[in-house]
Design a protein around this motif. Sequence first.
Motif, PDB file in Angstrom:
ATOM      1  N   ALA A  87       0.767  -1.274  -0.045  1.00  0.00           N
ATOM      2  CA  ALA A  87       0.127   0.020   0.186  1.00  0.00           C
ATOM      3  C   ALA A  87       0.793   1.446  -0.228  1.00  0.00           C
ATOM      4  CB  ALA A  87      -0.916  -0.145   1.304  1.00  0.00           C
ATOM      5  N   ASN A  88       2.021   1.149  -0.116  1.00  0.00           N
ATOM      6  CA  ASN A  88       3.159   2.259  -0.006  1.00  0.00           C
ATOM      7  C   ASN A  88       3.012   2.954   1.152  1.00  0.00           C
ATOM      8  OD1 ASN A  88       5.156   3.248  -1.712  1.00  0.00           O
ATOM      9  ND2 ASN A  88       4.118   4.879  -2.348  1.00  0.00           N
ATOM     10  N   TYR A  89       3.016   2.368   2.118  1.00  0.00           N
ATOM     11  CA  TYR A  89       3.042   2.907   3.648  1.00  0.00           C
ATOM     12  C   TYR A  89       4.457   2.772   4.052  1.00  0.00           C
ATOM     13  CZ  TYR A  89      -1.893   3.332   4.666  1.00  0.00           C
ATOM     14  OH  TYR A  89      -3.289   3.748   4.474  1.00  0.00           O
ATOM     15  N   ILE A  90       5.358   3.030   3.010  1.00  0.00           N
ATOM     16  CA  ILE A  90       6.781   2.617   3.372  1.00  0.00           C
ATOM     17  C   ILE A  90       7.546   3.610   4.517  1.00  0.00           C
ATOM     18  CG2 ILE A  90       9.020   2.656   2.419  1.00  0.00           C
ATOM     19  CD1 ILE A  90       7.072   0.554   1.358  1.00  0.00           C
ATOM     20  N   ARG A  91       6.908   5.093   4.603  1.00  0.00           N
ATOM     21  CA  ARG A  91       7.689   5.785   5.496  1.00  0.00           C
ATOM     22  C   ARG A  91       7.274   5.565   6.850  1.00  0.00           C
ATOM     23  NH1 ARG A  91       6.792  12.036   2.405  1.00  0.00           N
ATOM     24  NH2 ARG A  91       8.148  11.252   0.657  1.00  0.00           N
ATOM     25  N   VAL A  92       6.017   5.176   7.079  1.00  0.00           N
ATOM     26  CA  VAL A  92       5.567   4.926   8.495  1.00  0.00           C
ATOM     27  C   VAL A  92       6.252   3.502   8.820  1.00  0.00           C
ATOM     28  CG1 VAL A  92       3.613   4.058   7.941  1.00  0.00           C
ATOM     29  CG2 VAL A  92       3.596   4.942  10.032  1.00  0.00           C
ATOM     30  N   GLY A  93       6.294   2.597   7.992  1.00  0.00           N
ATOM     31  CA  GLY A  93       6.812   1.494   8.065  1.00  0.00           C
ATOM     32  C   GLY A  93       8.223   1.472   8.766  1.00  0.00           C
ATOM     33  N   THR A  94       8.979   2.411   8.168  1.00  0.00           N
ATOM     34  CA  THR A  94      10.492   2.341   8.473  1.00  0.00           C
ATOM     35  C   THR A  94      10.408   2.948  10.129  1.00  0.00           C
ATOM     36  OG1 THR A  94      10.527   4.682   7.484  1.00  0.00           O
ATOM     37  CG2 THR A  94      11.341   2.448   6.202  1.00  0.00           C
ATOM     38  N   LEU A  95       9.597   4.087  10.235  1.00  0.00           N
ATOM     39  CA  LEU A  95       9.525   4.321  11.710  1.00  0.00           C
ATOM     40  C   LEU A  95       9.051   3.524  12.740  1.00  0.00           C
ATOM     41  CD1 LEU A  95       7.830   7.946  11.163  1.00  0.00           C
ATOM     42  CD2 LEU A  95      10.037   7.487  11.466  1.00  0.00           C
ATOM     43  N   VAL A  96       8.221   2.430  12.191  1.00  0.00           N
ATOM     44  CA  VAL A  96       7.710   1.363  13.226  1.00  0.00           C
ATOM     45  C   VAL A  96       8.982   0.346  13.491  1.00  0.00           C
ATOM     46  CG1 VAL A  96       6.083  -0.542  13.303  1.00  0.00           C
ATOM     47  CG2 VAL A  96       5.113   1.808  12.523  1.00  0.00           C
ATOM     48  N   MET A  97       9.531   0.088  12.403  1.00  0.00           N
ATOM     49  CA  MET A  97      10.734  -0.787  12.767  1.00  0.00           C
ATOM     50  C   MET A  97      11.548  -0.323  13.443  1.00  0.00           C
ATOM     51  SD  MET A  97      11.114  -2.585   8.805  1.00  0.00           S
ATOM     52  CE  MET A  97      11.126  -1.395   7.883  1.00  0.00           C
ATOM     53  N   ALA A  98      12.153   0.846  13.421  1.00  0.00           N
ATOM     54  CA  ALA A  98      13.203   1.620  14.085  1.00  0.00           C
ATOM     55  C   ALA A  98      12.745   1.645  15.714  1.00  0.00           C
ATOM     56  CB  ALA A  98      13.315   2.975  13.524  1.00  0.00           C
ATOM     57  N   VAL A  99      11.465   1.785  15.719  1.00  0.00           N
ATOM     58  CA  VAL A  99      11.177   2.018  17.067  1.00  0.00           C
ATOM     59  C   VAL A  99      10.981   0.642  17.937  1.00  0.00           C
ATOM     60  CG1 VAL A  99       8.731   2.340  18.551  1.00  0.00           C
ATOM     61  CG2 VAL A  99       9.513   3.965  16.875  1.00  0.00           C
ATOM     62  N   HIS A 100      10.710  -0.462  17.236  1.00  0.00           N
ATOM     63  CA  HIS A 100      10.927  -1.675  17.757  1.00  0.00           C
ATOM     64  C   HIS A 100      12.171  -2.153  17.947  1.00  0.00           C
ATOM     65  CE1 HIS A 100       6.567  -1.661  16.924  1.00  0.00           C
ATOM     66  NE2 HIS A 100       6.541  -2.810  17.530  1.00  0.00           N
ATOM     67  N   ASP A 101      13.277  -2.080  17.201  1.00  0.00           N
ATOM     68  CA  ASP A 101      14.358  -2.598  17.216  1.00  0.00           C
ATOM     69  C   ASP A 101      15.194  -2.044  18.535  1.00  0.00           C
ATOM     70  OD1 ASP A 101      13.997  -4.103  15.250  1.00  0.00           O
ATOM     71  OD2 ASP A 101      15.063  -2.933  13.590  1.00  0.00           O
ATOM     72  N   ALA A 102      14.939  -0.651  18.997  1.00  0.00           N
ATOM     73  CA  ALA A 102      15.676   0.084  19.981  1.00  0.00           C
ATOM     74  C   ALA A 102      15.843  -0.681  21.416  1.00  0.00           C
ATOM     75  CB  ALA A 102      14.946   1.480  20.102  1.00  0.00           C
ATOM     76  N   SER A 103      14.671  -1.147  21.702  1.00  0.00           N
ATOM     77  CA  SER A 103      14.848  -1.965  22.815  1.00  0.00           C
ATOM     78  C   SER A 103      15.194  -3.107  22.886  1.00  0.00           C
ATOM     79  CB  SER A 103      13.301  -1.821  23.826  1.00  0.00           C
ATOM     80  OG  SER A 103      12.287  -2.310  22.981  1.00  0.00           O
TER      81      SER A 103
END
Length: 389
Positions: A244-260
């Motif tokens: 669906a081309n939600y690429i921008r928000v998808g990258t934010l979601v991945m970065a938030v999850h990897d941090a902890s």
Amino acid sequence: MCKRQRRLAGGWAVGPGKMLQTLSDWFWWDHLWLPRNVTWADLQDTEDYEYATVSHLYVTVIYALLLIVVRYLFERLVATPLAKVMGLKEQARLKATHNPVLENVFVSVSKHPNKSQLEGLSKKCSCSIRQAERWFRRRRNQDRPSLMKKFREACWRCTFYLLAFTGGITVLIDKPWFYDTWEVWVGYPKQSLLPSQYWYYIIELSFYWSLLFSIASDVKRKDFQEQIIHHLATIILLSFSWCANYIRVGTLVMAVHDASDILLESAKMFNYAGWKSLCNSLFIVFAAVFIITRLIIFPFWIIHCTWVYPVHHYPPFFGYYFFNVMLVVLQMLHVFWAFLILRMMAKFLFSKLDGDDRSDMEECEASSEEEGMKNGTGANGRPSVNSHH
């Protein structure tokens, strides 16, 4: 009758091939995936724009299998030597003697027989109740993963999350939507796919496929079902956001999850190696980062960004609701894990017990009770840190 209805009616008449094509047409219906007045034809590659396509995702299954091979080599060539350098010593486990009667009960009835069952088994096997108890304890211990296996798994995940988080920040650091989430939807859905976004997505999605493929052989914890739900929700969320081309928000979601996750897996490593003080310190930092990223940033920045901002650019559609529901599912898992983390924190910060009761989060490492009775010592009191995304 509209064209799509004619296709559906014709599908039942001409056979399964036509029916599959009709189902495919329904599944990829423009109005399910894209805002009103936008079609797939509008997202065809041009000289100025390159868009994500579902065909890009096929390679993630191959990469997932490759990651499993890389993990196998990493665990033996890197993680195992590192464990020995850190002083991890495997405890010798006493194997249960061969006993068909007790084995049958263990496999088909109960791994933890009650007192009356033990009395009956002791008579049937001509042994004492204490000997029967010891047999079941040793038999349970045989099925539990060793400290080395746990360390290898934690080391692999820690390394991946560290590299993924570093790569993610590198991908996002110069993007305006990293600092202002309103920018996520500017120009949507006509947002060109960048090479860095492509590789960030493909590698992350491949990793979660690899976790799903190997979950049966990995260390099984009490949140096993929640982990499966998490992996499936993550794969569906990433795949849908890609198409669906939600690429921008998808990258934010991945970065938030990897941090902890980096801190969690590193805390596990030090825990299994017996570095209790450093493990506890890292776990406290992990808990703080988890709460900040998963209970504050994720719902109040990311989900707010996906619920509130899009309607200023286009009317809500099925994909809008589906994507946000999947994010809410992840948030519910975050709340579940946060509860376990805070309960764990309370126990080892405020409890007067000598040991740490964090083992209720994970299947305990094999008890050293038999060896302890021989040596005059107690069972290993190492904390057992566990949580997940």
